[in-house]
Each structure stands twice: as C-alpha cells, then as structure tokens.
Write an enzyme that holds these catalytic residues in place. Sequence first.
Site, PDB file in Angstrom:
ATOM      1  CD  GLU A   1      14.713  -6.133   0.008  1.00 51.74           C
ATOM      2  OE1 GLU A   1      14.740  -7.162   0.710  1.00 51.74           O
ATOM      3  OE2 GLU A   1      15.523  -5.895  -0.913  1.00 51.74           O
TER       4      GLU A   1
ATOM      5  CG  ASP B   1       5.027  -5.746  -1.598  1.00 51.10           C
ATOM      6  OD1 ASP B   1       6.144  -6.245  -1.686  1.00 51.10           O
ATOM      7  OD2 ASP B   1       3.973  -6.377  -1.853  1.00 51.10           O
TER       8      ASP B   1
ATOM      9  CG  ASP C   1       4.776 -13.497  -1.774  1.00 56.65           C
ATOM     10  OD1 ASP C   1       5.609 -12.702  -1.314  1.00 56.65           O
ATOM     11  OD2 ASP C   1       3.761 -13.141  -2.402  1.00 56.65           O
TER      12      ASP C   1
HETATM   13  C1  GLA Z   1       3.891  -9.282  -2.630  1.00 57.31           C
HETATM   14  C2  GLA Z   1       4.144  -9.550  -1.149  1.00 57.31           C
HETATM   15  C3  GLA Z   1       2.991 -10.341  -0.568  1.00 57.31           C
HETATM   16  C4  GLA Z   1       1.707  -9.568  -0.761  1.00 57.31           C
HETATM   17  C5  GLA Z   1       1.490  -9.231  -2.234  1.00 57.31           C
HETATM   18  C6  GLA Z   1       0.337  -8.270  -2.444  1.00 57.31           C
HETATM   19  O1  GLA Z   1       3.907 -10.463  -3.360  1.00 57.31           O
HETATM   20  O2  GLA Z   1       5.359 -10.237  -0.971  1.00 57.31           O
HETATM   21  O3  GLA Z   1       3.217 -10.628   0.795  1.00 57.31           O
HETATM   22  O4  GLA Z   1       1.758  -8.386   0.005  1.00 57.31           O
HETATM   23  O5  GLA Z   1       2.631  -8.637  -2.812  1.00 57.31           O
HETATM   24  O6  GLA Z   1       0.138  -7.957  -3.778  1.00 57.31           O
END
Ligand code: GLA
Length: 405
Positions: A196, A163, A218
């Site tokens: 990323e 991440d 997300d």
């Molecule tokens: C980010 C990622 C998610 C998840 C969270 C975990 O937002 O994009 O997919 O892994 O972190 O904290």
Amino acid sequence: MTSTWLRRMLLVLSSCAIACSAQAQTGHETLKLDAPKPNLAPTPPMGWNSWNKFACNVSEQLIREQADAMAASGLKAAGYTYLVIDDCWQKSRDADGNIQPDPERFPSGMKALADYVHGKGLKFGLYSDAGSLTCGGRPGSAGHEFQDARQYARWGVDWLKYDWCYTGTRNPEAAYTLMAKALRESGRDIVLSICEWGNSRPGRWAHPVGHLWRTTGDIWDGWKGKKAYSHGLLDIIDMNAELWAESAPNGWNDPDMLEVGNGGMTTAEYESHFSIWAMLAAPLIAGNDLRRMDADTLRILTNAEVIKVDQDPLGRQGRRVWRQGDLEVWVRTLAGGDRAAVLFNRGDKPADIAVSWAQLDLPARLKADVLDLWSSKKTKGATGRHGGTVAPHGVLMFRISPVTP
Ligand code: GLA
C-alpha cells in the site's frame, strides 16, 4: 404526551447507541487474527517479480522461461526462491465468482504453472489487490478474499502480493488483516506481501499481519527524481533511511523490487542499489529478464557476501549514521558482533570516505579484519577507521569483523 414521546425517542436512541457500538465491535471482532503469522520470512525473502521488466506482458511461457533461467543462472543457488507473477495474469471471474487467469496468456492454468515452478525447486507467487480492481484494471479481491485465498491454496501459491488500487475508503489495516486471515485459513503457508506504498506507515501496524510491506511508491530504473507515482533510486533510499526501527525478522520494510540489470542505471549505480538494499535488510526481489543477464548483472545479483549481509540472521536493519553533502556512511550490526558498512558517494566526482569505529559502536583501539565486499580485498587488524576512494554514484562496502584475542 410530548414528554413520553421524548422519553421513547431517547430510549430508542440510547439502545441504538448500544446496539450500534456492539455491531461495530462485532465488525471489528471478525478482523481478529486467530492463527499467528506463519514464520515464512525469518530473513528477507528473495526472488523475482515480473513487474519492473514486463509490466502487463506476462504469460505462462515467460514465467516458465524465467523459472528455467532462475534455476540455471546461479540465482537459485544464491538464494532467490520466489517467482512472482505481478499484475495482469487475471482476466475475469466465473459465474461462481472464481478468479480466472487470462486464458490466452495462461492456457494451461495456474495449477500447472505452479507445478512447473515447484518442479524447479522454486516457490510460486501471485498478485492481487484489496480493491474492486487491480492497478492494471483486472478484477481485485475486495469481497472475494476467502474465495481467492482458497483458490490460491488449491493452485499451490506460496506468496501473495496484495496491492492497494481502487480501495476507496477502505482502511488498510482492516483490509490487509482480512486477507491475512483468509490466507491463514486457506490451509497453505502463503507469504503476504503488503503493497500500500507506505501511505498508512504499515511498519506501525503490519507486524501481526504481513511478512513484508512496501514503504514507498514504485521504484523506476533511474538514479533520482519523481515520475508520476514512481521514484528514482536516491529518492527511495531517502524515504527508507529513517524506518529502521520498524523492521524485524518475519516483518520487513520493502523499499520495492530491484532494477539491477534493467539498463537505466550504470554498473556503479546498480552496485549502490544492491548494497543499500542489503543494508536496509530489504527483500531482494530481482526485476530483470533472467534469460538475458550480462556479466555485471549476474555478478551483482549473486554477490554472496552482500547477500549474506542482507540475510543476516539478527535481522536488524542498517542506518545512515553520517551524511555530508553527497557523502554518506551507513552501518548495520550483524549477528555475532560483525558490522557491515557502506560508504556511499552520491556525487559526480570520486571522493574519500571512511567509517570510524565510533560510528560502528566499537572501541577505537579494537582490531578488526575488514573484507571489501565488492573487490574481495582483505585488510587485517585495522583500528580506528577504514575507508577509501569511492567512485561517483558508487559505494565501498565492508564487512568488519572484530578480532577476538
Ligand atoms: C502498483 C504496485 C507495483 C505493481 C503495479 C501493478 O503500482 O506498486 O509494484 O504491482 O501496481 O499494476
């Protein structure tokens, strides 16, 4: 005197310029990947990840139960392989800097858990972050890349989701290349899942580095709209529609994990979600509770014909070729000359949509057999175009196979 001083200063400055650029180059040299990227994802990877449903609420008990359910429910048989623990499994580092799992949630340790998952015929994945901390505030891997990669290899990790929180001014290509190098030197084949969020357009640099890369922030379990850093289904689809040229076998665009079965969308919407993911040649990473799947969730996640489109060995991502108001046509060229088509109705009323042979890049008079991938209905010898009435927020999805005389 002054001129001598000036000459000396110029000499110092110019030698510094040479030294500095040499150093920068050496710094860059260390980022060169000697070993080629292992071919671990010739088709988009399939699996399960804890984040969408459980967020930080992960434990060895939960992961064991998900592994059991993945094997027993039919998901494993349908191709789902990787079981990935997302954020919050980590707690601290020991005095030597070794990453430690949360001892209360993972009392048996990661090696035992990986062994359990492997014992089910599945593969095991973990999550870390290129920054000082993960997004959930746990220790990140910055400065510990090689140590962490060696630890993952010892535990039997097959997948690392990496991440991008708390990365400050780090350069994404350099940071992910460094972890790719560490994983390749770890002595174990480990899929690198780059997360990323598409900020630096990883499709342009990540092919030598990772096996999949997130293209957006997300997903959240809803039809459309932005919520903090998350996007609804339609928004994610629109952000991915034009990225088709950047995906290829062993290096896939990742529009984020599936929300199918998490309860925020209708059955028609989840069918659309799964169908468009297949057209995008997306990694199919389930994000629901595998222990409690209703019939529709299981039917959608294990639709063998839709999965076959996703997993097509040609590995060419599909494209949106027509859009009028709420209505869309997506097409994907498959190995052997078949085509997949999705007729997508984003609107609130049923609508008639058809795909033309021209949109499929086929001669209009060519005969083709059409299989409806959600109803299993077959049409023999269609010519010119094929379509039907598409439910609100739903799709029709076809496999179109030219008839060879
Ligand atoms: C980010 C990622 C998610 C998840 C969270 C975990 O937002 O994009 O997919 O892994 O972190 O904290």
